[in-house]
Scaffold this motif. Structure first.
Motif, PDB file in Angstrom:
ATOM      1  N   ILE A  19       7.551   1.491  -1.733  1.00 56.09           N
ATOM      2  CA  ILE A  19       7.693   2.858  -2.254  1.00 56.09           C
ATOM      3  C   ILE A  19       8.546   2.851  -3.509  1.00 56.09           C
ATOM      4  N   ARG A  20       9.670   2.160  -3.463  1.00 55.98           N
ATOM      5  CA  ARG A  20      10.579   2.111  -4.617  1.00 55.98           C
ATOM      6  C   ARG A  20       9.876   1.563  -5.836  1.00 55.98           C
ATOM      7  N   ARG A  21       9.167   0.451  -5.658  1.00 56.43           N
ATOM      8  CA  ARG A  21       8.459  -0.176  -6.779  1.00 56.43           C
ATOM      9  C   ARG A  21       7.399   0.745  -7.363  1.00 56.43           C
ATOM     10  N   GLN A  22       6.626   1.371  -6.483  1.00 57.67           N
ATOM     11  CA  GLN A  22       5.545   2.233  -6.966  1.00 57.67           C
ATOM     12  C   GLN A  22       6.085   3.450  -7.709  1.00 57.67           C
ATOM     13  N   LEU A  23       7.128   4.085  -7.158  1.00 57.84           N
ATOM     14  CA  LEU A  23       7.711   5.233  -7.848  1.00 57.84           C
ATOM     15  C   LEU A  23       8.365   4.816  -9.157  1.00 57.84           C
ATOM     16  N   SER A  24       9.047   3.694  -9.144  1.00 57.22           N
ATOM     17  CA  SER A  24       9.672   3.186 -10.363  1.00 57.22           C
ATOM     18  C   SER A  24       8.620   2.947 -11.449  1.00 57.22           C
ATOM     19  N   SER A  25       7.494   2.380 -11.062  1.00 61.36           N
ATOM     20  CA  SER A  25       6.412   2.126 -12.019  1.00 61.36           C
ATOM     21  C   SER A  25       5.830   3.426 -12.544  1.00 61.36           C
ATOM     22  N   LEU A  26       5.618   4.398 -11.651  1.00 66.51           N
ATOM     23  CA  LEU A  26       5.072   5.689 -12.080  1.00 66.51           C
ATOM     24  C   LEU A  26       6.017   6.388 -13.047  1.00 66.51           C
ATOM     25  N   ILE A  27       7.307   6.251 -12.825  1.00 61.42           N
ATOM     26  CA  ILE A  27       8.297   6.829 -13.728  1.00 61.42           C
ATOM     27  C   ILE A  27       8.281   6.086 -15.059  1.00 61.42           C
ATOM     28  N   ALA A  28       8.221   4.761 -15.008  1.00 62.27           N
ATOM     29  CA  ALA A  28       8.253   3.945 -16.225  1.00 62.27           C
ATOM     30  C   ALA A  28       7.075   4.221 -17.151  1.00 62.27           C
ATOM     31  N   VAL A  29       5.896   4.438 -16.583  1.00 67.78           N
ATOM     32  CA  VAL A  29       4.716   4.671 -17.428  1.00 67.78           C
ATOM     33  C   VAL A  29       4.534   6.139 -17.788  1.00 67.78           C
ATOM     34  N   GLY A  30       5.426   6.992 -17.308  1.00 71.89           N
ATOM     35  CA  GLY A  30       5.358   8.399 -17.669  1.00 71.89           C
ATOM     36  C   GLY A  30       4.471   9.244 -16.776  1.00 71.89           C
ATOM     37  N   ALA A  31       3.911   8.657 -15.724  1.00 73.13           N
ATOM     38  CA  ALA A  31       3.087   9.431 -14.795  1.00 73.13           C
ATOM     39  C   ALA A  31       3.948  10.424 -14.017  1.00 73.13           C
ATOM     40  N   LEU A  32       5.223  10.113 -13.868  1.00 72.64           N
ATOM     41  CA  LEU A  32       6.201  11.028 -13.281  1.00 72.64           C
ATOM     42  C   LEU A  32       7.310  11.227 -14.319  1.00 72.64           C
ATOM     43  N   PRO A  33       7.123  12.165 -15.230  1.00 70.64           N
ATOM     44  CA  PRO A  33       8.120  12.377 -16.292  1.00 70.64           C
ATOM     45  C   PRO A  33       9.370  13.070 -15.762  1.00 70.64           C
ATOM     46  N   PRO A  34      10.452  13.039 -16.534  1.00 70.67           N
ATOM     47  CA  PRO A  34      11.669  13.739 -16.122  1.00 70.67           C
ATOM     48  C   PRO A  34      11.361  15.203 -15.807  1.00 70.67           C
ATOM     49  N   GLY A  35      11.982  15.670 -14.728  1.00 74.89           N
ATOM     50  CA  GLY A  35      11.759  17.034 -14.281  1.00 74.89           C
ATOM     51  C   GLY A  35      10.720  17.134 -13.182  1.00 74.89           C
ATOM     52  N   SER A  36       9.947  16.073 -12.992  1.00 73.04           N
ATOM     53  CA  SER A  36       8.954  16.080 -11.921  1.00 73.04           C
ATOM     54  C   SER A  36       9.660  16.128 -10.582  1.00 73.04           C
ATOM     55  N   ARG A  37       9.136  16.935  -9.689  1.00 74.47           N
ATOM     56  CA  ARG A  37       9.706  17.036  -8.349  1.00 74.47           C
ATOM     57  C   ARG A  37       8.961  16.074  -7.425  1.00 74.47           C
ATOM     58  N   LEU A  38       9.707  15.266  -6.710  1.00 72.42           N
ATOM     59  CA  LEU A  38       9.126  14.356  -5.731  1.00 72.42           C
ATOM     60  C   LEU A  38       8.977  15.081  -4.401  1.00 72.42           C
ATOM     61  N   PRO A  39       8.053  14.602  -3.564  1.00 76.79           N
ATOM     62  CA  PRO A  39       7.935  15.214  -2.242  1.00 76.79           C
ATOM     63  C   PRO A  39       9.221  15.019  -1.447  1.00 76.79           C
ATOM     64  N   THR A  40       9.440  15.877  -0.483  1.00 76.36           N
ATOM     65  CA  THR A  40      10.607  15.696   0.376  1.00 76.36           C
ATOM     66  C   THR A  40      10.450  14.383   1.134  1.00 76.36           C
ATOM     67  N   VAL A  41      11.550  13.872   1.611  1.00 77.15           N
ATOM     68  CA  VAL A  41      11.535  12.627   2.382  1.00 77.15           C
ATOM     69  C   VAL A  41      10.602  12.774   3.581  1.00 77.15           C
ATOM     70  N   ARG A  42      10.750  13.851   4.304  1.00 73.15           N
ATOM     71  CA  ARG A  42       9.923  14.057   5.500  1.00 73.15           C
ATOM     72  C   ARG A  42       8.450  14.202   5.159  1.00 73.15           C
ATOM     73  N   SER A  43       8.158  14.913   4.089  1.00 73.47           N
ATOM     74  CA  SER A  43       6.771  15.127   3.690  1.00 73.47           C
ATOM     75  C   SER A  43       6.094  13.817   3.294  1.00 73.47           C
ATOM     76  N   LEU A  44       6.768  13.021   2.461  1.00 73.47           N
ATOM     77  CA  LEU A  44       6.196  11.747   2.029  1.00 73.47           C
ATOM     78  C   LEU A  44       6.057  10.794   3.216  1.00 73.47           C
ATOM     79  N   ALA A  45       7.055  10.786   4.084  1.00 70.41           N
ATOM     80  CA  ALA A  45       6.989   9.927   5.269  1.00 70.41           C
ATOM     81  C   ALA A  45       5.794  10.313   6.141  1.00 70.41           C
TER      82      ALA A  45
END
Length: 132
Positions: A19-45
Protein backbone atom coordinates in the motif's frame (compact mmCIF):
# COMPACT_ATOMS: atom_id res chain seq x y z
CA UNK A 1 -12.21 4.23 -3.68
CA UNK A 2 -9.03 2.17 -3.75
CA UNK A 3 -7.21 4.59 -6.10
CA UNK A 4 -6.05 1.62 -8.14
CA UNK A 5 -4.40 -0.01 -5.14
CA UNK A 6 -4.21 -3.78 -5.11
CA UNK A 7 -2.85 -6.23 -2.60
CA UNK A 8 -1.18 -9.49 -3.56
CA UNK A 9 -1.32 -11.73 -0.51
CA UNK A 10 1.05 -14.18 -2.25
CA UNK A 11 3.71 -11.46 -2.54
CA UNK A 12 6.46 -11.70 0.09
CA UNK A 13 6.25 -7.90 0.49
CA UNK A 14 3.98 -7.17 3.48
CA UNK A 15 0.57 -5.70 2.56
CA UNK A 16 1.25 -2.41 4.40
CA UNK A 17 4.39 -1.96 2.29
CA UNK A 18 2.49 -2.74 -0.91
CA UNK A 19 0.00 0.00 0.00
CA UNK A 20 2.76 2.44 0.96
CA UNK A 21 4.65 1.86 -2.28
CA UNK A 22 1.58 2.18 -4.47
CA UNK A 23 0.37 5.38 -2.80
CA UNK A 24 3.88 6.83 -2.85
CA UNK A 25 4.10 6.11 -6.59
CA UNK A 26 0.67 7.63 -7.26
CA UNK A 27 1.73 10.76 -5.39
CA UNK A 28 5.10 10.91 -7.19
CA UNK A 29 3.56 10.77 -10.67
CA UNK A 30 0.88 13.30 -9.80
CA UNK A 31 -2.07 10.90 -9.93
CA UNK A 32 -2.73 11.96 -6.33
CA UNK A 33 -1.81 15.67 -6.26
CA UNK A 34 -1.55 17.74 -3.08
CA UNK A 35 -4.96 18.31 -1.56
CA UNK A 36 -6.29 14.94 -2.67
CA UNK A 37 -8.23 13.21 0.06
CA UNK A 38 -7.36 9.57 0.71
CA UNK A 39 -9.98 7.06 1.78
CA UNK A 40 -10.37 6.52 5.49
CA UNK A 41 -8.32 3.72 6.98
CA UNK A 42 -11.42 1.63 7.58
CA UNK A 43 -12.83 2.27 4.12
CA UNK A 44 -9.62 1.33 2.29
CA UNK A 45 -9.15 -1.72 4.52
CA UNK A 46 -12.69 -2.88 3.76
CA UNK A 47 -12.22 -2.29 0.01
CA UNK A 48 -8.99 -4.31 0.04
CA UNK A 49 -10.27 -6.99 2.41
CA UNK A 50 -7.47 -6.49 4.93
CA UNK A 51 -7.14 -5.35 8.55
CA UNK A 52 -7.49 -1.65 9.31
CA UNK A 53 -4.18 -1.76 11.20
CA UNK A 54 -2.40 -2.69 7.97
CA UNK A 55 -3.69 0.42 6.19
CA UNK A 56 -3.03 2.53 9.30
CA UNK A 57 0.62 1.45 9.28
CA UNK A 58 1.00 2.37 5.60
CA UNK A 59 -0.58 5.77 6.25
CA UNK A 60 1.70 6.35 9.28
CA UNK A 61 4.79 5.64 7.19
CA UNK A 62 3.58 7.91 4.40
CA UNK A 63 2.93 10.64 6.95
CA UNK A 64 6.40 10.21 8.48
CA UNK A 65 7.91 10.65 5.01
CA UNK A 66 5.96 13.88 4.50
CA UNK A 67 3.71 12.68 1.70
CA UNK A 68 0.38 12.76 3.53
CA UNK A 69 -1.09 14.39 6.60
CA UNK A 70 -3.87 13.14 8.84
CA UNK A 71 -6.24 15.96 9.75
CA UNK A 72 -8.91 15.34 12.36
CA UNK A 73 -11.90 16.82 10.56
CA UNK A 74 -10.67 16.69 6.97
CA UNK A 75 -9.36 13.14 6.84
CA UNK A 76 -6.06 12.16 5.31
CA UNK A 77 -4.75 14.57 2.69
CA UNK A 78 -1.87 14.35 0.22
CA UNK A 79 0.62 17.13 1.01
CA UNK A 80 3.57 16.35 -1.25
CA UNK A 81 5.63 16.07 -3.41
CA UNK A 82 3.82 17.45 -6.47
CA UNK A 83 6.37 20.19 -6.97
CA UNK A 84 8.90 19.60 -9.70
CA UNK A 85 12.20 18.22 -8.37
CA UNK A 86 14.97 20.83 -8.42
CA UNK A 87 12.56 23.28 -10.09
CA UNK A 88 13.26 21.85 -13.56
CA UNK A 89 10.02 20.91 -15.36
CA UNK A 90 11.92 19.82 -18.47
CA UNK A 91 14.00 17.30 -16.54
CA UNK A 92 10.90 16.02 -14.76
CA UNK A 93 9.13 15.48 -18.09
CA UNK A 94 12.21 13.76 -19.53
CA UNK A 95 12.42 11.37 -16.58
CA UNK A 96 8.71 10.54 -16.85
CA UNK A 97 9.11 9.92 -20.61
CA UNK A 98 12.08 7.64 -19.95
CA UNK A 99 10.10 5.70 -17.33
CA UNK A 100 7.16 5.36 -19.72
CA UNK A 101 9.56 4.11 -22.41
CA UNK A 102 11.11 1.61 -20.00
CA UNK A 103 7.68 0.27 -19.07
CA UNK A 104 6.65 -0.07 -22.73
CA UNK A 105 9.90 -1.82 -23.64
CA UNK A 106 9.70 -4.21 -20.68
CA UNK A 107 6.08 -5.12 -21.41
CA UNK A 108 6.86 -5.65 -25.10
CA UNK A 109 9.67 -8.00 -24.02
CA UNK A 110 7.23 -9.92 -21.81
CA UNK A 111 8.51 -8.77 -18.42
CA UNK A 112 6.08 -8.82 -15.53
CA UNK A 113 5.68 -5.52 -13.70
CA UNK A 114 7.12 -7.01 -10.52
CA UNK A 115 10.21 -8.20 -12.40
CA UNK A 116 10.75 -4.74 -13.86
CA UNK A 117 10.47 -3.15 -10.42
CA UNK A 118 12.95 -5.68 -9.00
CA UNK A 119 15.38 -4.97 -11.85
CA UNK A 120 15.10 -1.25 -11.30
CA UNK A 121 15.69 -1.59 -7.56
CA UNK A 122 18.71 -3.77 -8.21
CA UNK A 123 20.21 -1.28 -10.64
CA UNK A 124 19.52 1.61 -8.26
CA UNK A 125 21.30 -0.28 -5.48
CA UNK A 126 24.29 -0.91 -7.78
CA UNK A 127 24.55 2.72 -8.85
CA UNK A 128 24.16 3.92 -5.26
CA UNK A 129 27.23 1.90 -4.33
CA UNK A 130 29.17 3.40 -7.23
CA UNK A 131 28.15 6.95 -6.26
CA UNK A 132 29.34 6.47 -2.68
Amino acid sequence: MTAGITIDLGDPVPPYEQIRRQLSSLIAVGALPPGSRLPTVRSLAADLGIAAGTVARAYRELEQSGLIEARRRNGTIVVGPAEVPHGNAGADAAVMAAVDGLIATARHAGFRDETLVDLLRGRLAQTSKLDS
